[in-house]
Design an enzyme around this catalytic site. Sequence first.
Site, PDB file in Angstrom:
ATOM      1  N   HIS A   1      64.645  65.986  35.287  1.00  0.00           N
ATOM      2  CA  HIS A   1      64.196  64.874  34.436  1.00  0.00           C
ATOM      3  C   HIS A   1      62.735  65.027  34.014  1.00  0.00           C
ATOM      4  O   HIS A   1      62.028  65.875  34.507  1.00  0.00           O
ATOM      5  CB  HIS A   1      64.489  63.521  35.096  1.00  0.00           C
ATOM      6  CG  HIS A   1      63.733  63.229  36.354  1.00  0.00           C
ATOM      7  ND1 HIS A   1      63.656  61.965  36.894  1.00  0.00           N
ATOM      8  CD2 HIS A   1      63.020  64.033  37.186  1.00  0.00           C
ATOM      9  CE1 HIS A   1      62.934  62.015  37.986  1.00  0.00           C
ATOM     10  NE2 HIS A   1      62.544  63.232  38.195  1.00  0.00           N
ATOM     11  N   GLU A   2      62.350  64.223  33.037  1.00  0.00           N
ATOM     12  CA  GLU A   2      60.991  64.300  32.447  1.00  0.00           C
ATOM     13  C   GLU A   2      60.702  65.684  31.896  1.00  0.00           C
ATOM     14  O   GLU A   2      59.591  66.203  32.026  1.00  0.00           O
ATOM     15  CB  GLU A   2      59.918  63.915  33.482  1.00  0.00           C
ATOM     16  CG  GLU A   2      59.984  62.501  33.975  1.00  0.00           C
ATOM     17  CD  GLU A   2      59.808  61.474  32.863  1.00  0.00           C
ATOM     18  OE1 GLU A   2      59.238  61.807  31.806  1.00  0.00           O
ATOM     19  OE2 GLU A   2      60.260  60.335  33.050  1.00  0.00           O
ATOM     20  N   GLY A   3      61.694  66.249  31.231  1.00  0.00           N
ATOM     21  CA  GLY A   3      61.558  67.605  30.708  1.00  0.00           C
ATOM     22  C   GLY A   3      62.037  68.595  31.739  1.00  0.00           C
ATOM     23  O   GLY A   3      61.513  68.653  32.843  1.00  0.00           O
TER      24      GLY A   3
END
Lengths: 598, 598
Positions: A448-450
């Site tokens: 997550h978050e890239g």
Amino acid sequence: MASLLLSRRDLDFLLHEWLDVESLTARPRFADHSRETFDAVLDLSETIAARHFAPHNKKNDAQEPRFDGERVHIIPEVEEALKVFAGAGLIGGGMDHEVGGMQLPSVVANACFAWFQAANVGTAAYPFLTIGNANLLLAHGTPGQIDTYVRPMVEGRFSGTMCLSEPQAGSSLADVRTRAEQADDGTYRLFGNKMWISGGDHELTENIVHLVLARIPGGPPGVKGLSLFIVPKVLVEADGTLGERNDVALAGLNHKMGYRGTTNTLLNFGEGAFRPGGTPGAVGFLVGEPHHGLSYMFHMMNEARIGVGLGATALGYTGYLHALDYARTRPQGRPLMARDATIPQIPIVGHPDVRRMLLAQKSYVEGALALILYCGRLLDDERTAPTADERASAGLLLDMLTPIAKSWPSQWCLEANNLAIQVHGGYGYTREYNVEQFYRDNRLNPIHEGTHGVHGLDLLGRKVVMDGGAGLRLLIETVSMTTARAVAAEGQVAGFGRQLDASVARVAAVTRRLWEAGDAETALANASVYLESVGHVVVAWMWLEQMLAAGGRGGAFYEGKRRAGQYFFRYELPRTEAQFALLESLDRTTLDMPADCF
Amino acid sequence: MASLLLSRRDLDFLLHEWLDVESLTARPRFADHSRETFDAVLDLSETIAARHFAPHNKKNDAQEPRFDGERVHIIPEVEEALKVFAGAGLIGGGMDHEVGGMQLPSVVANACFAWFQAANVGTAAYPFLTIGNANLLLAHGTPGQIDTYVRPMVEGRFSGTMCLSEPQAGSSLADVRTRAEQADDGTYRLFGNKMWISGGDHELTENIVHLVLARIPGGPPGVKGLSLFIVPKVLVEADGTLGERNDVALAGLNHKMGYRGTTNTLLNFGEGAFRPGGTPGAVGFLVGEPHHGLSYMFHMMNEARIGVGLGATALGYTGYLHALDYARTRPQGRPLMARDATIPQIPIVGHPDVRRMLLAQKSYVEGALALILYCGRLLDDERTAPTADERASAGLLLDMLTPIAKSWPSQWCLEANNLAIQVHGGYGYTREYNVEQFYRDNRLNPIHEGTHGVHGLDLLGRKVVMDGGAGLRLLIETVSMTTARAVAAEGQVAGFGRQLDASVARVAAVTRRLWEAGDAETALANASVYLESVGHVVVAWMWLEQMLAAGGRGGAFYEGKRRAGQYFFRYELPRTEAQFALLESLDRTTLDMPADCF
């Protein structure tokens, strides 16, 4: 017994003996603070984390949130913990006094938050998202939006989410389809589906403030046509009381391998489950200007990326302390050279291979923590350093380090959790012990978050080339100042300083080689390998900094820092040479692999 | 659609185009077999695995076995699957015709079993243990023991376990305390607790045959005082019918992170839950001679270690095929250099970083499968090669490779599962998809059947020094024969051959350096690093062998072999240089770390 969450001794070392956080109190923003207030809020965080977050960590994993088609059921301990957290003022830890915050430096606020992530990352995710959401609105919202949404979030009455992904658009935000149509009253009506929304539904707070990326029809395609909207679960009246239910409906929960305590949702906007004002669509309020949504969201995402790195670090750190505790108390086997089976067994910390696994964990988690706190210090400097040059320079360096601060702990503190299981042997593989959950929880962080791959492209494709390579030059200069101090200090650190100088020179040469070839496709083909190699160099730098801060001081703590640093320079940093060689060769193995040959 | 369990095309390549398994049919033991019988049993295995094992893999994970204090409850699909497995004669796949077996070569029997491990490792563990148990008794039991226990196991009526560990004795078998006292009738009465016993209790079969390590009072301390006993759950009468319940009681189930379908138990022997014959103790029957128990158990353990490597490989393999399938069908993003957001998204297999993750998985799982099947072929040669020299040589090489065949797949096919999750992005982290379970299941493999660290000590402390280094010399000679062929073949493989020659020379030099220093403690301090580096060299050899077998043949399959081999030589093998350099430096970082400095 000392806490198995984090080491306060280490935090004090990093914050005070290394980063000199107290000096921040000379700046106007932090003038009300002192070493004593910093200590007090760290004490408070540890206490609340240990008393209210840690005890239900396993329960929230075993009895994960459940959706019965109408409501989401969450064990009651979560709401109680969040009330204590908010009641202590911790949601606004880093925010302005004006909105009810404590106006702490980011570096201190991060250190405080790490206790909660170590204790219970699933429960801590709710305030994590709320804080990011509130900070975005503080930066880009109107005073009215701040009054209506941020103040109740700081008080703990509302919580926040970030709604970017959709089922067909995860890493590719250019493909977001959610539509926002302007109504006659100037507000918007949103229609679409959002996927992977953490904290997307629950009854832990009176209201949920969704920040939603959507397209205003007629805007440009791709990410340049994304606008940002506040879409509250329940509409808020002018006087702040709650009004009608907005048309945001929970379509279902995702059932994850770990991080189970946090609801993760598919949300439908404007599908008619509710009809606020009698008209179709979920009511949304534009944040800032149309079509600038992604740049606002990046405000939150950059902060969240450091926060993901911090969470990965906290999970790695608590796993390490659990493994260490186990290794010191579990008798098994005898010294390697002992052939007499009648002498007593020794604690497994006596076995070199167990010490290797503990040193690896220590070097990963303490190295990662140093990096994350360093980034927090940079954020404080970006905002409050005395001169514009210092502020710009801190911001540039933070930009460079952000993909590493997100990705390196996500990879190596997960590996620390892997080793924590291994130290426990069969016991570590059972749910009767804690470490297997840390490993499952931490596995989310490279996604997550890239994703890991996205951060590789960010670092090599954007960060090192921005401003004509100014960021990379600054990073190299900054590391070189450390290595110069190390070389001047002589002794063991001098050797490590020279070793790091050589590695930094390799980073510079490899980066030049990749881009000088003039073939971006080939340059970027191994961006993840680049990210990983530069990450190891950066963490080696963090270790050299820590060794310099420890100096020659006596005592087990400082000796431990020197030994873990030695481990990192001997076992870890040398891994990078094979990566540099691969990058330098402009290898095209992955590019040239035909999809049908797998 | 092709199976997502394993690739039959790859199995056929390895068995026939590389290992020439058909040539085994020239040997008397396998004279009744042919390519056709091998194909038929592989077909049968794939079909049964897909139809009866795979469908309940997730269910058995979500609804794991439960102990209500009296009975163990297991979903009914497990018993049904095991009945089909036994009914097809697969328990006796490798065993003699005389006891009802198929007398297949080990290499073929292993390939067959991999289908079941890929489909459902939790259910497959029951016959896995039964087969190992039966093979031990076939080698070391009396004709009466074989009749009483092995025949019903081959028929699927009984199942088997191996009971080594105790709560205070896991890796350290010298500390086993279970006591076996001889009764007047020559049988024994056992008293003690056994931990981590897989398949230790259930009602899937009429009876469970426990093979238990215990001490006959008065014997030597340590592992030299361990004897081996058959302790059936239910006593068997002279006519083969079931008699009284033996005093083996389930104390509890362990709740694991993965591998949940297999009961894993704490068993109490002789604690009085039952009193067979009215006297205290669990009735046991000595296998072989007193105090030789561990050497018999090693018969089973060496086989089980290859089997653990095979299971790790099968989990990695099915994860890879899942990731590949997802990557070919999931659209996300656009080609790296495309700036136009209006063109359609491409399947993610088009992104170089996804191809990197797929190539890594392919190189790990196909490399591991080659290694395991090669070991199976060695076992067949050890047993059936025409000359005593060939048999001895195969046995020696197998001894050398066993710790690697166990550990390397356990580490790298777990990493393959990690990458399979990453390819799936957020979806891979959910239990709605399959790959997260493979990762949880596979995490057991570096722990059981000897931890990673134990195999490092086995390889460096025992295997490379045995017979004056004869095993290592043989390994190096065998690899050198491959590299000589590669160099002679010219082209790309010639370069890889020279690269591998250099690596093998490093192994020889590093090993010499470690032992020539005359300090065993220092030599063994980094035994795990040694294991990992030699493992990578061995798998590079397996890739060179595969590339040679593929030759220059056209078609996607052969091209894929060459590309994956190239990936391994460019991305993986170079990792070893940093490990060799560390080993060569006789580094004492782990040895010298004081336990109080962590």
